[in-house]
Design an enzyme around this catalytic site. Structure first.
Site, PDB file in Angstrom:
ATOM      1  N   PRO B   2       0.900  -1.095  -0.032  1.00 42.42           N
ATOM      2  CG  PRO B   2      -0.769  -1.695   1.619  1.00 42.42           C
ATOM      3  CD  PRO B   2       0.655  -1.906   1.223  1.00 42.42           C
ATOM      4  CG  LEU B   3       1.874   5.461  -2.392  1.00 42.72           C
ATOM      5  CD1 LEU B   3       2.968   5.974  -1.836  1.00 42.72           C
ATOM      6  CD2 LEU B   3       1.913   5.640  -3.878  1.00 42.72           C
TER       7      LEU B   3
END
Lengths: 62, 62, 62, 62, 62, 62
Positions: B2-3
């Site tokens: 995840p970013l």
């Protein structure tokens, strides 16, 4: 719930930014049929030394 | 992987930011079942004069 | 007015996404001292064939 | 019309940025078969105190 | 060189999108005093199941 | 920790994307003096009907 993120060269005055977010929001509501309260606009000032077109920074263009 | 990119009004202290990225990363790992090392968080400070809701900049709101 | 944009690999179920936005919003309100109604979260599913680390797409990793 | 947005730690010199946008644009044109004039690159400097991996800000890492 | 990125709920017709990018570009040029050719607009359709306000996905709202 | 987000017209093959992320990462490491493992690249396919220049969607251009 439109979210509008705008990158532009730095240097616009507070007045121009105020009129811009107002105009862009009104136009968005008119065309997308949405409530003003649902429109978010985020402005990002970008330096000419951080934006390149055709591989050349705008700070370098003659 | 995840970013997480977070736009927020400027003005948070270093302490609050440190606790925020820690908390948000822990919650992300717990809920998305991922490793902490895979979570990137980028914070972006936005001036109230660069964020509008309903066509009005937050710097103009009373 | 935090705006949280999250890129993650596609494939999470509706249930996991629902719990994730709930958890991340609660944690944001607790740590940044803001109202839930001011928190926007946008999730973006990314294919493993569109995300690379160290120059290798995740769809190619063994 | 590739649009390339790059977040990086602040501190790169103007020379490095100039060579970077030039190199990345050339590589993009070669690999995606597009005209240089169609490639936009926007650089965003991020402070180490605004970027976290594994829940820890880079400004805090030893 | 304004770059305008718009996230909106999916479902707008091609006609509405065409009028929207036209209107938003015209308004941008008028207010920011820039050439139409310098304005880029990217639209991103977001599912209601990928956008949350106050911790609740729009697909869950009654 | 460069993060590179690339918007491009949809339609590139898996092979071209694989070579592109490889090339762009190598060039980034060479020019910014960073480790490959620190470079993230996210590709976003954009439809011609979602990208406008000069107020005209690319799907409408003759």
């Amino acid at each position: 719930m439109p979210l509008i993120q705008v990158d532009m060269f730095e240097g616009r005055t507070a007045d121009i930014k105020r009129e811009f977010v107002e105009g862009i929001t009104r136009e968005t509501c008119r065309l997308l049929k949405c409530e003003p309260a649902s429109v978010q606009v985020i402005l990002r000032d970008v330096k000419k030394s951080d934006w390149a077109t055709a591989g050349v920074l705008w700070s370098e263009k003659k």
